[in-house]
Design a protein around this motif. Sequence first.
Motif, mmCIF file in Angstrom:
data_model
loop_
_atom_site.group_PDB
_atom_site.id
_atom_site.type_symbol
_atom_site.label_atom_id
_atom_site.label_comp_id
_atom_site.label_asym_id
_atom_site.label_seq_id
_atom_site.Cartn_x
_atom_site.Cartn_y
_atom_site.Cartn_z
ATOM 1 N N LEU A 172 -4.668 20.499 38.047
ATOM 2 C CA LEU A 172 -3.771 20.758 36.930
ATOM 3 C C LEU A 172 -3.896 19.566 36.001
ATOM 4 O O LEU A 172 -3.448 18.484 36.315
ATOM 5 C CB LEU A 172 -2.348 20.886 37.473
ATOM 6 C CG LEU A 172 -1.259 21.281 36.515
ATOM 7 C CD1 LEU A 172 -0.652 22.593 36.977
ATOM 8 C CD2 LEU A 172 -0.178 20.234 36.492
ATOM 9 N N GLN B 176 3.124 25.001 31.499
ATOM 10 C CA GLN B 176 2.682 24.363 32.732
ATOM 11 C C GLN B 176 2.644 25.387 33.870
ATOM 12 O O GLN B 176 1.742 25.377 34.690
ATOM 13 C CB GLN B 176 3.643 23.211 33.062
ATOM 14 C CG GLN B 176 3.128 22.236 34.088
ATOM 15 C CD GLN B 176 1.978 21.421 33.552
ATOM 16 O OE1 GLN B 176 0.933 21.963 33.221
ATOM 17 N NE2 GLN B 176 2.143 20.129 33.484
ATOM 18 N N ARG C 56 -2.114 19.234 28.929
ATOM 19 C CA ARG C 56 -1.925 20.669 29.098
ATOM 20 C C ARG C 56 -2.602 21.468 27.993
ATOM 21 O O ARG C 56 -3.287 22.442 28.237
ATOM 22 C CB ARG C 56 -0.421 20.920 29.054
ATOM 23 C CG ARG C 56 0.033 22.202 29.558
ATOM 24 C CD ARG C 56 1.531 22.152 29.752
ATOM 25 N NE ARG C 56 2.212 21.680 28.573
ATOM 26 C CZ ARG C 56 3.059 20.656 28.548
ATOM 27 N NH1 ARG C 56 3.317 19.986 29.639
ATOM 28 N NH2 ARG C 56 3.643 20.298 27.436
ATOM 29 N N PRO D 72 2.285 16.296 36.148
ATOM 30 C CA PRO D 72 2.686 17.703 35.974
ATOM 31 C C PRO D 72 3.931 17.906 35.125
ATOM 32 O O PRO D 72 4.136 18.992 34.596
ATOM 33 C CB PRO D 72 2.956 18.178 37.406
ATOM 34 C CG PRO D 72 3.231 16.942 38.185
ATOM 35 C CD PRO D 72 2.426 15.856 37.548
ATOM 36 N N THR D 73 4.769 16.888 34.981
ATOM 37 C CA THR D 73 6.013 17.108 34.218
ATOM 38 C C THR D 73 6.018 16.379 32.887
ATOM 39 O O THR D 73 7.048 16.233 32.262
ATOM 40 C CB THR D 73 7.235 16.648 35.038
ATOM 41 O OG1 THR D 73 7.106 15.248 35.298
ATOM 42 C CG2 THR D 73 7.354 17.390 36.326
ATOM 43 N N ILE E 180 9.423 22.924 38.165
ATOM 44 C CA ILE E 180 8.083 22.541 38.599
ATOM 45 C C ILE E 180 8.163 21.822 39.946
ATOM 46 O O ILE E 180 7.360 22.062 40.845
ATOM 47 C CB ILE E 180 7.405 21.667 37.523
ATOM 48 C CG1 ILE E 180 7.058 22.535 36.314
ATOM 49 C CG2 ILE E 180 6.144 21.016 38.073
ATOM 50 C CD1 ILE E 180 6.583 21.778 35.105
#
Lengths: 502, 345
Positions: free
Chosen positions: A335, A404, A339, A424-425, A436
């Motif tokens: 990931l 996401q 993004r 990721p955040t 998430i």
Amino acid sequence: MSEIVLELKGITKTFPGVKALDRVHFQLKSGQIHGLMGENGAGKSTFIKVITGVHREDEGEIYLDGKKIEIKNPKDAIALGIAAIYQHVTCFPDLSVTENIFMGHEELSKTGIIKWKNMHSKAEDLLKKLGSSLDPRTQMGALSVAQQQIIEIAKALSTNARIIIMDEPTAALTNRECEELYRITEQLRDEGKSIIFISHRFEDLYRICSHVTVFRDAKYIGDWPVAGLTNSQLINAMVGRELSEMYPPALSKPQPDKVFEVKNLSRTGYFANVSFDVKKGEIVSLTGLVGAGRSEVCQAIFGIDKYESGEIWLEDKKIEINDPKEAMGHGIGYLPEDRQKQGLLLAWSIEKNITLANLDLYGKGIFVDEEQESEVANRLAKLVNIKCQGVDDLASSLSGGNQQKIIVAKLLTSDLKLIIMDEPTKGVDVGAKHQIYQIMRELARDGYGILMVSSEMPEVLGMSDRVIVMHEGRITLITDANTTQEQLLEAAVTKKTEMRGE
Amino acid sequence: MNKIAAKLPSAGQDSFVRKYLMRWEAILFLILIIVNVFNAIISPYYNFTGILGATRDFMDKTFIVFPMAMVILIGEIDISVAATVALSSVMMGVTYNAGNGVPMVVAILIGIGTATLCGFINGLVLTKFKELSPMIVTLATQTMYRGLAYVILEDQAAGSFPGWFQYFGWGSIGPVPFILICFVVCAVIFTLIINKTKFGRRIYAIGNNREASRFSGIKVEKTRLIIYTLVGFMAGITAIFLTSRMSSTRPNIALMYELDIISMVVLGGISTSGGKGRISGAIISIFIVGLLKYGLGLVNISSQVLMIIIGLLLVISVMTPNVAGKFKEARRQRMLHDKLSIQQK
């Protein structure tokens, strides 16, 4: 009480799909160092860009010295005496210090020729005032981040700025360099400049700020004098809930068998001798300062970049990875940090984004079986709880958190064993963050190994089973989650190798 | 926040008008009809049989339009195609006339092989040296390929092909020219590839966001190599039809073909920044350009006038997405604004 220099009232700014600022207020007094705090995605950066004229506000009013003003573009802001020093220094690395300082307002003679001597000596004076003895003829790219920041401050002073905005200036500095920055900041304050100091770090706030304003979820939460403010009050204002509520509890314990291991992974100039493992159902964090080589390690594991030596093991099998397709075939998903650039095709629908990673799944031959495709997309969109009208919605119409989730859904189309999550955040709002985290917990419960790259210490402490700290391309600490922020930070800035909890 | 986002207009929920009638292809189709009506008015000789016959004249280059659409869809360009056609054609002619009784079939295969190799070389250079711009690389190779054609044939003509070879350029099945049938077959195949296959999906993905495509496990470089090779192969097909129609070859044939081909693709609404546009648009624009040329030829209007008209159409086609995009954005903002003010009340 000193007078108010800058005041913003009811500022609202909307981007497609996201409300970045929702009727926020802000008051800056003269000779004040005013802290602005909030989580990632709270709207701080957008707010700064409104003040500096990069973005126009949709609604709201700006007052300077009690007079209503309009800031239409960055040039207006400079003319009004407002200057910003951004988090990622935006310099021209191939030009000299002088050229960087005077970029856009060079001193010209009457015939339009640049007065180099004048500018060099002025630059030298400015730097001296800031306590730096740098030669202004030096190339900008040859300087350290801390030095570049001083140049940026000099640049702000060269435009006669009275209001100076510093956007997370301490994020990439060592403790000593921070002290130096504090000293300069205080010196500027004593000269009557007003300073907006944005930071994540509580130390910064307590050390130099006299007042603090907190934003959360694009909204103004409140402002308080720093004296008498406690840590937990501040956290509460920023996060809006107790820390323990923010991070959902683990749904299961990591299992004993390793799902993934790297041994002595190296790539010259990026990282060296990186060894660690991830167990089934375990969340391992990889942390360190920006530029410590964390993302580079992960991208090498995923086959974006090549590693030069070392071994990658996936469940008892040594594997070679040459490109992302191979990595995914082996069961490694990634990931990406950025993004919008690396993760999504914004102009495409949710459905097509989800299915892009594993097109071979839909239909046996060369054709895409669209029925099967939409079935899988709908199932996964529901599983990760993407908020949309339907999977036909464009990815660009969703908020950061939901975008996401599209990428998470996309990863789940492959048969994965290890999921790497790079920040990721980053840039998602608090509610989506929580979701998430919940998804990460569920993935861990389902037996995936999770390797999370993160710069946010609370997140690292709140989510991980184990933490790996890197500094300048090497691992400096591997520890279980019973550690403190201080310990992690220390490991992030020192070269000492230490193993604990293994 | 999400609720607002969800209620914004998106492509998925557009009305019928917006979905079909506001599309660039619809406008192109309208232009095509206008061209036909215009031609019929200015010339009494403009009829269906005439149109069928006219396709012989402009169809040969259009085989390259399909793979060129792919190249432009991934945000790149190949300007070496005309030179590739010339080199391929020259190789065909020289091989057949080598004097050892080489059968024409072999000569054709060598022609196609040469063209495919040319495309493959373009692709190889571009994928091995990723930082090079396709414009510059194919500019260099087009000079090379054309130069090579001159070296091989030295500004002469090669011809005297066997009679059956003429069938490619001049043959017909019933009233329909053979070349038109081949074109239709190619059009169907490429439309399917681009719209329905995984390969086609990946082409759009790469054009949309190359880096995200890479992170999604798409082999970007391999895809590029295939596309450039395909361009070469189709240039070989063009070389066969062109050589057959001319019944001889020279090193300077197919001059400026690349501009016609790129024009047709761009006029078709395929964005040069990649990822946007439809092959159907390119197919319609092939007929617009071809029939316009034929109609004006019937009444002896010079080809310079044609160039002006096509240039004008091109400017319009390049501008349209921008103008339309601005309208869309304005509409979006307005709706957003309404939503916000309702919420505040």
